[in-house]
Design a protein around this motif. Structure first.
Motif, PDB file in Angstrom:
ATOM      1  N   SER A   1       0.843  -1.192   0.000  1.00 41.63           N
ATOM      2  CA  SER A   1       0.000   0.000   0.000  1.00 41.63           C
ATOM      3  C   SER A   1       0.880   1.245   0.000  1.00 41.63           C
ATOM      4  O   SER A   1       2.011   1.225   0.490  1.00 41.63           O
ATOM      5  CB  SER A   1      -0.919   0.014   1.220  1.00 41.63           C
ATOM      6  OG  SER A   1      -0.186   0.298   2.394  1.00 41.63           O
ATOM      7  N   LEU A   2       0.343   2.317  -0.546  1.00 42.03           N
ATOM      8  CA  LEU A   2       1.099   3.565  -0.594  1.00 42.03           C
ATOM      9  C   LEU A   2       1.377   4.080   0.818  1.00 42.03           C
ATOM     10  O   LEU A   2       2.466   4.579   1.087  1.00 42.03           O
ATOM     11  CB  LEU A   2       0.345   4.610  -1.414  1.00 42.03           C
ATOM     12  CG  LEU A   2       1.079   5.926  -1.634  1.00 42.03           C
ATOM     13  CD1 LEU A   2       2.393   5.699  -2.357  1.00 42.03           C
ATOM     14  CD2 LEU A   2       0.209   6.893  -2.411  1.00 42.03           C
ATOM     15  N   GLY A   3       0.426   3.929   1.721  1.00 42.55           N
ATOM     16  CA  GLY A   3       0.627   4.354   3.109  1.00 42.55           C
ATOM     17  C   GLY A   3       1.797   3.632   3.758  1.00 42.55           C
ATOM     18  O   GLY A   3       2.611   4.242   4.462  1.00 42.55           O
ATOM     19  N   PHE A   4       1.889   2.341   3.516  1.00 44.27           N
ATOM     20  CA  PHE A   4       2.999   1.555   4.050  1.00 44.27           C
ATOM     21  C   PHE A   4       4.324   2.063   3.506  1.00 44.27           C
ATOM     22  O   PHE A   4       5.295   2.233   4.239  1.00 44.27           O
ATOM     23  CB  PHE A   4       2.797   0.081   3.709  1.00 44.27           C
ATOM     24  CG  PHE A   4       3.953  -0.793   4.106  1.00 44.27           C
ATOM     25  CD1 PHE A   4       4.165  -1.123   5.434  1.00 44.27           C
ATOM     26  CD2 PHE A   4       4.828  -1.283   3.154  1.00 44.27           C
ATOM     27  CE1 PHE A   4       5.235  -1.919   5.814  1.00 44.27           C
ATOM     28  CE2 PHE A   4       5.888  -2.085   3.511  1.00 44.27           C
ATOM     29  CZ  PHE A   4       6.099  -2.401   4.845  1.00 44.27           C
ATOM     30  N   LEU A   5       4.375   2.305   2.191  1.00 37.46           N
ATOM     31  CA  LEU A   5       5.611   2.783   1.572  1.00 37.46           C
ATOM     32  C   LEU A   5       5.998   4.162   2.090  1.00 37.46           C
ATOM     33  O   LEU A   5       7.187   4.433   2.311  1.00 37.46           O
ATOM     34  CB  LEU A   5       5.455   2.816   0.047  1.00 37.46           C
ATOM     35  CG  LEU A   5       5.373   1.452  -0.632  1.00 37.46           C
ATOM     36  CD1 LEU A   5       5.027   1.620  -2.107  1.00 37.46           C
ATOM     37  CD2 LEU A   5       6.660   0.672  -0.465  1.00 37.46           C
ATOM     38  N   LEU A   6       5.023   5.026   2.308  1.00 37.66           N
ATOM     39  CA  LEU A   6       5.326   6.363   2.833  1.00 37.66           C
ATOM     40  C   LEU A   6       5.838   6.294   4.271  1.00 37.66           C
ATOM     41  O   LEU A   6       6.754   7.033   4.634  1.00 37.66           O
ATOM     42  CB  LEU A   6       4.099   7.270   2.718  1.00 37.66           C
ATOM     43  CG  LEU A   6       3.685   7.618   1.286  1.00 37.66           C
ATOM     44  CD1 LEU A   6       2.404   8.453   1.296  1.00 37.66           C
ATOM     45  CD2 LEU A   6       4.791   8.326   0.535  1.00 37.66           C
ATOM     46  N   CYS A   7       5.256   5.412   5.074  1.00 37.37           N
ATOM     47  CA  CYS A   7       5.772   5.217   6.444  1.00 37.37           C
ATOM     48  C   CYS A   7       7.184   4.654   6.407  1.00 37.37           C
ATOM     49  O   CYS A   7       8.034   5.056   7.209  1.00 37.37           O
ATOM     50  CB  CYS A   7       4.856   4.284   7.226  1.00 37.37           C
ATOM     51  SG  CYS A   7       3.306   5.030   7.734  1.00 37.37           S
ATOM     52  N   TRP A   8       7.422   3.762   5.495  1.00 41.96           N
ATOM     53  CA  TRP A   8       8.730   3.143   5.358  1.00 41.96           C
ATOM     54  C   TRP A   8       9.795   4.181   5.000  1.00 41.96           C
ATOM     55  O   TRP A   8      10.859   4.233   5.618  1.00 41.96           O
ATOM     56  CB  TRP A   8       8.656   2.081   4.274  1.00 41.96           C
ATOM     57  CG  TRP A   8       9.670   0.979   4.356  1.00 41.96           C
ATOM     58  CD1 TRP A   8      10.793   0.953   5.119  1.00 41.96           C
ATOM     59  CD2 TRP A   8       9.647  -0.236   3.635  1.00 41.96           C
ATOM     60  NE1 TRP A   8      11.472  -0.225   4.903  1.00 41.96           N
ATOM     61  CE2 TRP A   8      10.794  -0.967   4.004  1.00 41.96           C
ATOM     62  CE3 TRP A   8       8.770  -0.791   2.708  1.00 41.96           C
ATOM     63  CZ2 TRP A   8      11.077  -2.217   3.470  1.00 41.96           C
ATOM     64  CZ3 TRP A   8       9.065  -2.030   2.195  1.00 41.96           C
ATOM     65  CH2 TRP A   8      10.195  -2.742   2.568  1.00 41.96           C
ATOM     66  N   ILE A   9       9.496   5.039   4.016  1.00 41.11           N
ATOM     67  CA  ILE A   9      10.474   6.051   3.622  1.00 41.11           C
ATOM     68  C   ILE A   9      10.646   7.101   4.720  1.00 41.11           C
ATOM     69  O   ILE A   9      11.744   7.608   4.923  1.00 41.11           O
ATOM     70  CB  ILE A   9      10.156   6.693   2.257  1.00 41.11           C
ATOM     71  CG1 ILE A   9      11.400   7.424   1.744  1.00 41.11           C
ATOM     72  CG2 ILE A   9       8.968   7.620   2.330  1.00 41.11           C
ATOM     73  CD1 ILE A   9      11.324   7.849   0.295  1.00 41.11           C
TER      74      ILE A   9
END
Length: 79
Positions: A17-25
């Motif tokens: 999910s985009l939310g997961f990727l944004l939290c990751w970055i």
């Protein structure tokens, strides 16, 4: 290897999910800032930069395949 597999199957937009990727970055960026501000060893700073770059690649893949798969879905609907 995850980046390569996602590219092969072309469905990265369904795997993450985009939310997961944004939290990751966000986590990797704060790690880099922390390493830089506290004068950590160069290998730690290089590793943090590496992770940020991998995150950018994964987000780019996500956006690319999301747009590509949406376009393919629209084309199938109109046929």
């Amino acid at each position: 290897s995850q980046i390569y597999i996602a590219r092969q199957n072309g469905r990265v937009d369904q795997a993450l999910s985009l939310g997961f990727l944004l939290c990751w970055i966000a986590g990797d960026l704060t790690n880099f800032v922390g390493c830089y501000l506290t004068n950590q060893l160069p290998i730690q700073i290089v590793t943090a930069i590496f992770y940020v770059n991998m995150d950018i690649i994964m987000i780019s893949q996500f956006v690319y395949y999301k747009l590509k798969n949406q376009k393919m879905t629209k084309c199938k609907v109109f046929q």
